[in-house]
Design a protein around this motif. Structure first.
Motif, PDB file in Angstrom:
ATOM      1  N   PRO A   1      22.040  -3.703  11.398  1.00 25.38           N
ATOM      2  CA  PRO A   1      20.708  -3.833  10.938  1.00 25.38           C
ATOM      3  C   PRO A   1      19.618  -4.017  12.246  1.00 25.38           C
ATOM      4  O   PRO A   1      20.033  -4.466  13.339  1.00 25.38           O
ATOM      5  N   ARG A   2      18.406  -3.137  11.891  1.00 22.02           N
ATOM      6  CA  ARG A   2      17.728  -3.106  13.081  1.00 22.02           C
ATOM      7  C   ARG A   2      17.191  -4.634  13.669  1.00 22.02           C
ATOM      8  O   ARG A   2      16.801  -4.700  14.650  1.00 22.02           O
ATOM      9  N   LEU A   3      16.986  -5.463  12.789  1.00 20.04           N
ATOM     10  CA  LEU A   3      16.583  -6.875  12.865  1.00 20.04           C
ATOM     11  C   LEU A   3      17.690  -7.645  13.816  1.00 20.04           C
ATOM     12  O   LEU A   3      17.100  -8.711  14.356  1.00 20.04           O
ATOM     13  N   ASP A   4      18.823  -7.036  13.952  1.00 21.20           N
ATOM     14  CA  ASP A   4      19.821  -7.464  14.681  1.00 21.20           C
ATOM     15  C   ASP A   4      19.776  -7.256  16.034  1.00 21.20           C
ATOM     16  O   ASP A   4      20.570  -7.753  17.003  1.00 21.20           O
ATOM     17  N   PHE A   5      18.850  -6.477  16.461  1.00 20.25           N
ATOM     18  CA  PHE A   5      19.070  -5.917  17.904  1.00 20.25           C
ATOM     19  C   PHE A   5      18.982  -6.682  19.103  1.00 20.25           C
ATOM     20  O   PHE A   5      19.700  -6.619  19.921  1.00 20.25           O
ATOM     21  N   GLU A   6      17.545  -7.494  18.824  1.00 20.38           N
ATOM     22  CA  GLU A   6      17.520  -8.406  20.087  1.00 20.38           C
ATOM     23  C   GLU A   6      18.532  -9.248  20.142  1.00 20.38           C
ATOM     24  O   GLU A   6      19.266  -9.397  21.297  1.00 20.38           O
ATOM     25  N   GLY A   7      18.968  -9.895  19.271  1.00 16.78           N
ATOM     26  CA  GLY A   7      20.357 -10.856  19.005  1.00 16.78           C
ATOM     27  C   GLY A   7      21.361 -10.067  19.788  1.00 16.78           C
ATOM     28  O   GLY A   7      22.399 -10.750  20.569  1.00 16.78           O
ATOM     29  N   ALA A   8      21.739  -8.844  19.374  1.00 17.45           N
ATOM     30  CA  ALA A   8      22.999  -8.234  19.949  1.00 17.45           C
ATOM     31  C   ALA A   8      22.891  -7.868  21.316  1.00 17.45           C
ATOM     32  O   ALA A   8      24.071  -7.632  21.974  1.00 17.45           O
ATOM     33  N   LEU A   9      21.812  -7.808  21.999  1.00 14.72           N
ATOM     34  CA  LEU A   9      21.808  -7.860  23.608  1.00 14.72           C
ATOM     35  C   LEU A   9      22.622  -8.756  24.140  1.00 14.72           C
ATOM     36  O   LEU A   9      23.084  -8.746  25.363  1.00 14.72           O
ATOM     37  N   ALA A  10      22.677 -10.247  23.657  1.00 16.36           N
ATOM     38  CA  ALA A  10      23.433 -11.079  24.291  1.00 16.36           C
ATOM     39  C   ALA A  10      25.039 -10.730  24.365  1.00 16.36           C
ATOM     40  O   ALA A  10      25.702 -11.383  24.949  1.00 16.36           O
ATOM     41  N   ASP A  11      25.424  -9.758  23.613  1.00 22.57           N
ATOM     42  CA  ASP A  11      26.819  -9.229  23.566  1.00 22.57           C
ATOM     43  C   ASP A  11      27.142  -8.789  25.142  1.00 22.57           C
ATOM     44  O   ASP A  11      28.347  -8.545  25.348  1.00 22.57           O
ATOM     45  N   TYR A  12      26.165  -8.391  25.755  1.00 24.67           N
ATOM     46  CA  TYR A  12      26.442  -7.899  26.970  1.00 24.67           C
ATOM     47  C   TYR A  12      26.335  -8.562  28.374  1.00 24.67           C
ATOM     48  O   TYR A  12      26.084  -8.065  29.318  1.00 24.67           O
ATOM     49  N   ALA A  13      26.535  -9.829  27.806  1.00 26.39           N
ATOM     50  CA  ALA A  13      26.618 -10.866  29.144  1.00 26.39           C
ATOM     51  C   ALA A  13      27.864 -10.420  30.054  1.00 26.39           C
ATOM     52  O   ALA A  13      28.910  -9.894  29.558  1.00 26.39           O
TER      53      ALA A  13
ATOM     54  N   ASP B   1       4.255   9.064  10.959  1.00 28.70           N
ATOM     55  CA  ASP B   1       3.682  10.430  10.291  1.00 28.70           C
ATOM     56  C   ASP B   1       3.499  11.359  11.604  1.00 28.70           C
ATOM     57  O   ASP B   1       3.274  10.997  12.627  1.00 28.70           O
ATOM     58  N   ARG B   2       3.661  12.570  11.240  1.00 27.09           N
ATOM     59  CA  ARG B   2       3.775  13.741  12.061  1.00 27.09           C
ATOM     60  C   ARG B   2       4.949  13.902  13.132  1.00 27.09           C
ATOM     61  O   ARG B   2       5.241  15.012  13.750  1.00 27.09           O
ATOM     62  N   THR B   3       5.762  12.799  13.133  1.00 34.29           N
ATOM     63  CA  THR B   3       7.042  12.941  14.028  1.00 34.29           C
ATOM     64  C   THR B   3       8.250  12.445  13.156  1.00 34.29           C
ATOM     65  O   THR B   3       8.321  11.530  12.639  1.00 34.29           O
ATOM     66  N   PRO B   4       9.292  13.458  13.004  1.00 37.32           N
ATOM     67  CA  PRO B   4      10.186  13.108  11.975  1.00 37.32           C
ATOM     68  C   PRO B   4      11.284  12.273  12.768  1.00 37.32           C
ATOM     69  O   PRO B   4      12.471  12.745  12.967  1.00 37.32           O
ATOM     70  N   VAL B   5      11.166  10.987  12.629  1.00 37.58           N
ATOM     71  CA  VAL B   5      11.997   9.972  13.366  1.00 37.58           C
ATOM     72  C   VAL B   5      12.015   8.805  12.543  1.00 37.58           C
ATOM     73  O   VAL B   5      11.511   8.568  11.502  1.00 37.58           O
ATOM     74  N   ALA B   6      13.196   8.199  12.746  1.00 40.51           N
ATOM     75  CA  ALA B   6      13.504   7.007  11.909  1.00 40.51           C
ATOM     76  C   ALA B   6      13.568   5.748  12.711  1.00 40.51           C
ATOM     77  O   ALA B   6      14.186   5.959  14.133  1.00 40.51           O
ATOM     78  N   LEU B   7      12.974   4.525  12.435  1.00 43.41           N
ATOM     79  CA  LEU B   7      12.669   3.561  13.299  1.00 43.41           C
ATOM     80  C   LEU B   7      14.363   2.849  13.596  1.00 43.41           C
ATOM     81  O   LEU B   7      14.864   2.406  12.860  1.00 43.41           O
ATOM     82  N   SER B   8      14.656   2.753  15.014  1.00 38.99           N
ATOM     83  CA  SER B   8      15.881   2.199  15.175  1.00 38.99           C
ATOM     84  C   SER B   8      15.831   1.961  16.751  1.00 38.99           C
ATOM     85  O   SER B   8      15.176   2.627  17.556  1.00 38.99           O
ATOM     86  N   PHE B   9      16.921   1.498  17.013  1.00 40.47           N
ATOM     87  CA  PHE B   9      17.564   1.170  18.461  1.00 40.47           C
ATOM     88  C   PHE B   9      18.952   1.710  18.636  1.00 40.47           C
ATOM     89  O   PHE B   9      19.662   1.959  17.636  1.00 40.47           O
ATOM     90  N   ALA B  10      19.294   1.996  19.832  1.00 43.01           N
ATOM     91  CA  ALA B  10      20.687   2.611  19.903  1.00 43.01           C
ATOM     92  C   ALA B  10      21.079   1.976  21.214  1.00 43.01           C
ATOM     93  O   ALA B  10      20.339   1.863  22.312  1.00 43.01           O
TER      94      ALA B  10
END
Length: 600
Positions: free
Chosen positions: A255-267, A213-222
């Protein structure tokens, strides 16, 4: 419906079940946002506190007090006492006492204090860890939030679609912005940067949403990589073909729910993360993956704050439109309020209605602060059915409001005398001292490299002369159809290293509050601009005023204004007529012309 006492008791039971002796409750989401979605309003659900900044700590033991503390700053001194039960919670003021300070005084050796690593910035978590370990206690990262376990009707995160923000309003294509981030990565010898702040993601990818509410953003990580490509982690149901086409082939959607697991790709990779905006869980995941972490400020923050020509033009357009809507509201208020026909809720609704009639309003930029009499003395007051007051004749009314438009974000405060009698001398004098500070800041000229901290005194000086002050900042940054509170710049007594740069937008809002009686605040938005001064030996800056709405002349004590200040007022009101009058007609126009006539 559970009482707040029952909710606190349920949380304590849950903590005991998990063998925790306490838990830290911040007011934020996984992105360290100021304003959060309903699903993340854990502090309000637990305590009843409805402000936009605060935190709490709950201990299972009540020795030496309530065993529970709520932390707020000077903006919420009154509000927290009105909304939060002092029999359940101790009120603690920050920054005088931080949550880490409180823990250091109240935890005991051997205790286990829980925290949600998705809701604490890395720097905050380290402070808490240091504080409890100093007492021989342990800070425990929980796998899931214990409040969620006892919050039975907790809302789900928003499923609203994300939408493209047109390049002609953004002023720069997302691909070009990502190329700038890639150049930054090259300079910092990093392979990728994690972007977590929702407004940074919205600006970088030129997208907007409705998840907060009040801030025009979309839940996401990048994650942006050194070659300018990116991964955007966002719920699939929020993305349609238009957005995919807008983002292009160099942005991989996951998918946003994949974000934490995807950080393993940066080993084995070097990854930059902002320790202020990036939560502890991200640091933990990257460390576990074997990545090398570079702690660095989000590279989007400063470019986002320095508006380009399209964003400046959009702001001016939005401000003009908004100024006409607010002026119509003030005319309506001048007729109905002195007759006792208006209360805080109806005034806020009417103001929103005038903004909606522009046909361009997407949302408010924050909940309207509609404060009559003593309610106006609470700087961030939020009106409710329980607190709603009539705008009584012969009283002060403070209204702080703003709109979200596709071309800009507005934020304006006006203090109004509700007649019919003349305002008392004390109120006129204090209003005028606030006005003098507002004018002094608006007229300021300063060299490049100056911070907001260095010029804050200009706005306070006339209050200080009589022993008065206000307990909040004088100015904050404002986004372009984004967050109404935007860093890294500010104008306040709090030292911030960031210099003011041409293109930044700030608020100018000195104030005064008399507890239990009234509040005064005058707020316009201003744009930092270059100033050419003949003979100058330094590059100089000043402010372009962006907000154009009449200032209540009945509250001004003319004898306190200098000739130069009267000239500023007359020039300002002349600009209000020039910009707003063509958008009005009939009685609205006649009212505007009377309100903006010369003071002399």
């Amino acid at each position: 419906m559970q009482t707040h006492e029952a909710r606190l008791a349920a949380l304590r039971d849950e903590l005991k079940r998990r063998e925790l002796d306490g838990f830290v409750v911040p007011l934020c989401d996984e992105h360290m946002s100021e304003y959060v979605g309903a699903y993340a309003q854990r502090l309000e659900w637990l305590t009843g506190f409805g402000g936009s900044a605060g935190s709490a700590i709950v201990l299972t033991s009540k020795e030496g007090g309530n065993g529970a503390a709520i932390f707020t700053d000077g903006r919420y001194t009154l509000q927290v006492r009105e909304q939060v039960d002092g029999k359940l919670w101790d009120y603690v003021g920050v920054p005088a006492t931080s949550p880490a300070d409180w823990l250091a005084r109240n935890v005991k050796a051997g205790q286990r204090i829980g925290f949600d690593p998705w809701l604490h910035a890395h720097g905050q978590a380290q402070q808490l860890k240091k504080a409890v370990e100093k007492k021989g206690a342990t800070l425990v990262a929980v796998a899931d939030n214990p409040i969620d376990a006892v919050w039975q009707d907790r809302p789900e995160p928003s499923a609203a679609a994300a939408v493209p923000h047109p390049d002609d309003l953004a002023g720069k294509a997302s691909s070009a912005k990502r190329e700038d981030v890639a150049a930054w990565l090259e300079e910092n010898d990093a392979d990728a940067v994690v972007i977590t702040a929702l407004d940074s993601i919205a600006w970088l990818f030129n997208l907007r949403g409705k998840d907060v509410d009040r801030t025009p953003v979309a839940l996401s990580f990048a994650v942006v990589k050194r070659d300018g490509s990116a991964e955007l982690f966002i719920a699939p149901e929020k993305v349609d073909g238009e957005l995919k086409q807008h983002l292009g082939n160099h942005v991989a959607l996951r998918p946003r729910l994949d974000f934490e697991g995807a950080l393993a790709d940066y080993a084995g990779k070097t990854v930059a993360v902002d320790p202020v905006r990036g939560v502890e869980a991200i640091f933990a995941a990257l460390n576990a993956a074997g990545a090398t972490i570079v702690k660095a400020t989000d590279p989007v923050v400063l470019p986002k704050a320095v508006k380009n020509e399209a964003e400046k033009a959009g702001h001016r357009s939005a401000q003009s439109r908004d100024g006409a809507a607010v002026s119509r509201f003030l005319h309506w208020l001048s007729n109905d309020a002195p007759q006792g026909k208006v209360d805080e809720l109806s005034a806020a609704a009417k103001l929103r209605g005038f903004r909606e009639e522009t046909g361009q309003l997407r949302d408010l930029s924050f909940d309207t602060i509609s404060g009559s009499g003593p309610n106006g003395a609470s700087p961030h007051y939020r009106v409710s059915e329980q607190s709603n007051r009539a705008l009584e004749p012969n009283s002060v009314y403070l209204v702080d409001s703003g709109g979200q438009y596709p071309d800009g974000t507005t934020d304006i405060t006006r203090t109004i005398w509700v007649g019919p009698d003349a305002p008392p001398q004390e109120i006129r004098e204090r209003f005028t001292r606030v006005l003098k500070g507002h004018i002094a800041l608006d007229r300021a000229v300063f060299p490049e490299g100056t911070t907001g901290h260095q010029i804050d005194v200009l706005a306070r000086q006339y209050l200080w002369e009589t022993g008065l002050d206000y307990a909040h900042g004088t100015g904050h940054g404002v986004g372009s159809y984004l967050a109404v509170h935007e860093g890294p710049q500010n104008i306040s007594t709090r030292a911030v290293d960031q210099a003011l740069i041409a293109g930044m937008i700030c608020s100018n809002e000195p104030a005064y509050y008399k507890a239990g009686e009234y509040g005064i605040r005058i707020e316009n938005l201003v744009l930092v601009e270059e100033r050419a001064i003949e003979g100058a030996e330094n590059a100089m800056l000043g402010f372009e005023t962006l907000t154009f709405v009449p200032i209540d002349r009945t509250l001004i004590e003319l004898s306190l204004l200098t000739d130069a200040e009267i000239a500023w007022m007359d020039a300002y009101h002349a600009r209000v007529r020039e910009i707003v009058a063509p958008q009005l007609s009939g009685e609205d126009l006649a009212w505007l012309e009377a309100q903006t006539a010369p003071l002399g």
